[in-house]
Design an enzyme around this catalytic site. Structure first.
Site, mmCIF file in Angstrom:
data_model
loop_
_atom_site.group_PDB
_atom_site.id
_atom_site.type_symbol
_atom_site.label_atom_id
_atom_site.label_comp_id
_atom_site.label_asym_id
_atom_site.label_seq_id
_atom_site.Cartn_x
_atom_site.Cartn_y
_atom_site.Cartn_z
ATOM 1 N N SER A 144 -4.537 0.631 3.855
ATOM 2 C CA SER A 144 -5.405 0.073 2.821
ATOM 3 C C SER A 144 -5.858 1.198 1.876
ATOM 4 O O SER A 144 -5.008 1.952 1.394
ATOM 5 C CB SER A 144 -6.580 -0.623 3.513
ATOM 6 O OG SER A 144 -7.299 -1.408 2.621
ATOM 7 N N ASP A 172 0.180 -10.247 3.203
ATOM 8 C CA ASP A 172 -1.024 -9.476 2.900
ATOM 9 C C ASP A 172 -1.220 -9.374 1.391
ATOM 10 O O ASP A 172 -0.282 -9.056 0.655
ATOM 11 C CB ASP A 172 -0.895 -8.083 3.535
ATOM 12 C CG ASP A 172 -2.154 -7.237 3.382
ATOM 13 O OD1 ASP A 172 -3.185 -7.758 2.904
ATOM 14 O OD2 ASP A 172 -2.096 -6.051 3.742
ATOM 15 N N HIS A 223 -4.176 -8.496 6.743
ATOM 16 C CA HIS A 223 -4.375 -7.132 6.257
ATOM 17 C C HIS A 223 -4.691 -6.139 7.384
ATOM 18 O O HIS A 223 -4.616 -4.924 7.186
ATOM 19 C CB HIS A 223 -5.513 -7.130 5.221
ATOM 20 C CG HIS A 223 -5.736 -5.792 4.574
ATOM 21 N ND1 HIS A 223 -4.717 -5.075 3.962
ATOM 22 C CD2 HIS A 223 -6.843 -5.010 4.459
ATOM 23 C CE1 HIS A 223 -5.204 -3.942 3.480
ATOM 24 N NE2 HIS A 223 -6.484 -3.871 3.787
#
Lengths: 512, 512
Positions: free
Chosen positions: A302, A358, A413
């Site tokens: 991320s 995602d 995610h």
């Protein structure tokens, strides 16, 4: 009545443990929006995300059907069998393959089907990134909120990576001069270890045994990410800043976290960039000085994946000739095409692991429009601005029989979902790897995506009694952190000790 | 714009850990509605409750002000000092006072100021009731959801009451033929220990040492309650059922839980009423047969307090001459005035511990009107229907410096809040007892009402990793329950063993 209004009016919200769930029916498939528990603003943002997405996907939103009782079935057998299987495969010698594993051929013909050596190494680096979540202190009533719960010598042992063959040499702290939503964890208390800095990652180096196995001394940088980046959108739309001397530009929020410093701060008198580069340069010089082959592998999930790219750009610029690779998970786009081209020229090899479902890796590209009521896919207009770099390993949630169907942004995610899917990936044409060994339970650590049949609670990674313990007088108290685990800028600055450690370790390995 | 509409439109909702919180500003005081995490319907109900209440109280609802950083202050000192103080006072001999403590004089002149002996005994019985929450299995992925996590011999030890001087002799299970909102915990699994029954409480008896201290053999029945009874309202409005042979009537939901049974059920072939009465009669006969003085003390919180009254009514009817008392916490009204009068005639002594701010003891009396948009205080019309019984010990949240100001239904109703306030109560004219010793941290076990300065997390009573443990292969699994802790209707029926145990214990105590 406009569709968006209808959806808004019918949007049911229910509470489960710490997670706000919004459900919708899409055909016969239940679509579940799992929204992270977080502050009011971000919750609103997350709901808007869900609403807008459902609008985009033309979902008709209805209350979720009542949960059916679970049947005991073959799941029990699977379960029993799995419980007694070791979670790791034996380690193989990959000394002569490391350049391939790290992208010398741009992972050509290694990704689909996924080569077993490569799979194992991807998981290894992903677990380095996962450690930054598992050891992070999220307790807003702690004066150490935002730090690592353990000192660097205990980190791997504490998060179950004691046998990974690496040693942490340095912790990295970051602050940001610009407001980047949802990256900084702050204590409610006045007297805290740091007001503006967070622990943001670490540098580690392979030990002699692992170095022998993998064919070179590997320096790893692992960057911490954030769990719920839904509010980056607006920032993305506005702000690109130059990096380097050419036309390369990158998102200014990421760059600010990477480069911000403040003389009056305790942990960021130097920026994350300066901290990590100083450590990396020192290690590279030390091991190269001893005639060893050295690589730098940078990983992150991320936001952490975005920082990994910035870090790789800087390292490749400052250390020409060093083999620099990035293995990122669920990372958003970071910069423009000039940034990508410069990374290519610098020889940075980037493997982006991406879960098809995602949303984050599609950022920016899907963004809110100004009314915040629906998504616009403006990839067409933004593509020239933000560009993905490197090779992509593309995973699909629907390939795993262990994962629920239905829309689940948090689950899609989550880094543990990524690692599960890497572990089970053979090729795009194959079903899930039947002999995948990674513990499936880990997937639900901080989300709710495992099928109910597995009976693994959602978001189960939690301390007993939120860290309170019953003392000898029968009182429930929060124990003080061990002095050795209290962050200290002085302790972190003691490079001298490290140098001695390295020397000793080096001498010992040659003496033996 | 009507006020109710305005409130509805401006009602902010935020998520904290497992709790839905609605805040309002009333003058300078923040008013916080803590709504229990629960299913969608009840959440809606709880929100309606909050909305209606704020309407009733003419609150202007605004978003909560942002939390200020906490100052380190004298709280630290208080904290430090408290940490090293034992949580219990030395036990005194109260053998010659037990009849007063249990209401022989209707607690006249013992409640305000509260007599220290009485305070200690009230807390003792409250902790019996608290044990039914602490040991309850709420895990909907467990096949034992709705049972007690431990067998009766381990219960007190496991919940920290190992030294209370009592021994559990019997577990009680209940089911209900009528739908009573929010009382039954159900597993999601198909194969479960029981489909329709829940563990609902237990019978215990004082050991010889405690019997000596308190002046008689004390049989205790502790009834489990429910945490979030906001949806009882509608049931209350409609349904009174006769009990006994006279005019006495009681709420039919409570009566159904107390009396329901089903031949095909495993744990309720006999009703809770039959189970508890069989055990109580056996114990009374046994100890009276040995020439001992015996008392029956029935306790419970919330729904448990209502069941305690029904149980007392039955016990006093079936066992004339036995001293029967009830010590209830936060219990709602249960029956009509004829029910109250019959309890009086039967000699049942009832002490109702009530927190002034808690809504539940005012039920029924404040109820939703049909539009469900606001409260009507229909005490005037319902008073003749539902009547409180016995004496009242009235506590005030604002008397404690440890509790937050602001409206907090869950916090006000929590049994641990009650026990904290009993522990600190001297008299209505006095401030909080400065030498109160009960651990303040306990108050936040399942709610969020302690002042932030104490730094005790909200809802902290939780298992490490939700009960998952890492096995020798590195896999996170839910351990099987110890065979001895698996509920078994056969085990529960083994009264034979108990009788032998009692005999042995009795003979030993006389031999020594």
């Amino acid at each position: 009545m406009a569709l968006s209004t209808m959806i808004h009016n019918h949007l049911p919200t229910t509470l489960s443990t710490g997670v706000n769930r919004i459900s919708a029916i899409h055909g016969h498939q239940e679509v579940v929006f799992d929204l992270p528990k977080t502050n009011k603003t971000s919750n609103r943002g997350a709901r808007r995300l869900a609403e807008s997405l459902s609008n985009l996907l033309h979902l008709h939103i209805e209350p979720p059907s009542s949960r059916k009782n679970l049947q005991l079935s073959s799941w029990d057998l699977i379960d029993e069998e799995k419980h007694n299987t070791p979670t790791t495969s034996p380690k193989e010698l990959v000394a002569d393959k490391w350049r391939d594993i790290h992208g010398s051929m741009d992972w050509d013909s290694l990704l689909d089907p996924l080569h077993p050596w490569l799979r194992r190494e991807i998981v290894k680096y992903g677990e380095f990134a996962q450690a930054t979540y598992d050891a992070f202190d999220f307790d807003s009533f702690s004066e150490y909120c935002g730090s690592c719960r353990y000192n660097r010598n205990k980190l791997f042992e504490k998060v179950g990576l004691g046998k990974n063959g690496y040693k942490v040499t340095k912790y990295i702290y970051a602050m940001s001069h610009v407001e980047m939503p949802q990256w900084l964890e702050r204590s409610h208390l006045m007297d805290t270890w740091s007001k503006h800095s967070n622990w943001m990652g670490y540098v580690a180096v392979s030990d002699d045994e692992e170095t022998h196995r993998i064919g070179r001394r590997d320096i790893v940088v692992a960057w911490r990410g954030t769990v719920a980046p839904s509010e980056w959108y607006e920032d993305f739309q506005r702000n690109l800043e130059p990096i380097g001397v050419g036309d390369a530009k990158v998102e200014h929020g990421f760059l600010s976290i990477y480069t911000s410093k403040n003389e009056s701060s305790r942990y960021n008198k130097s920026s994350a960039s300066e901290q990590v580069m100083k450590e990396v340069i020192k290690l590279v010089q030390f091991y190269q000085g001893n005639g060893e082959e050295v690589s730098l592998t940078i990983t992150g999930h991320s936001l952490g994946g975005a920082l990994a790219l910035l870090n790789a750009y800087e390292a490749a610029t400052d250390l020409p000739g060093l083999h620099v690779s990035v293995i990122s998970f669920g990372a958003p786009r970071v910069g423009n095409s000039a940034f990508r081209d410069e990374l290519d020229e610098l020889g940075v090899k980037t493997l982006r692991v991406v879960v098809k479902q995602d949303l984050v890796p599609r950022m920016p590209g899907i963004v809110f429009n100004e009314s915040l009521q629906r998504f616009d896919d403006i990839t067409g207009t933004l593509e020239w601005v933000y560009t993905h770099v490197g090779a992509e390993l593309r995973l699909d949630v629907s390939s795993s029989p262990y994962l629920k169907r239905g829309f689940n942004p948090l689950g899609f995610h989550s880094l543990e979902t990524y690692l599960h899917l890497v572990d089970g990936f053979l090729s795009t044409d194959s079903t899930f790897r039947s002999n995948a060994r990674r513990d499936v339970s880990l997937v639900n650590k901080a989300c709710d995506i495992l099928v109910d049949e597995l009976r693994i609670p959602s978001c189960w990674y939690q301390l007993a009694n939120k860290g309170l313990v019953c003392n000898e007088h029968g009182r429930w108290v929060k124990p003080r952190r061990e002095p050795e685990d209290i962050p200290s800028p002085i302790g972190e600055a003691h490079d001298h000790n490290l140098r001695i450690e390295m020397q000793e370790s080096y001498q010992m390995s040659y003496a033996s």
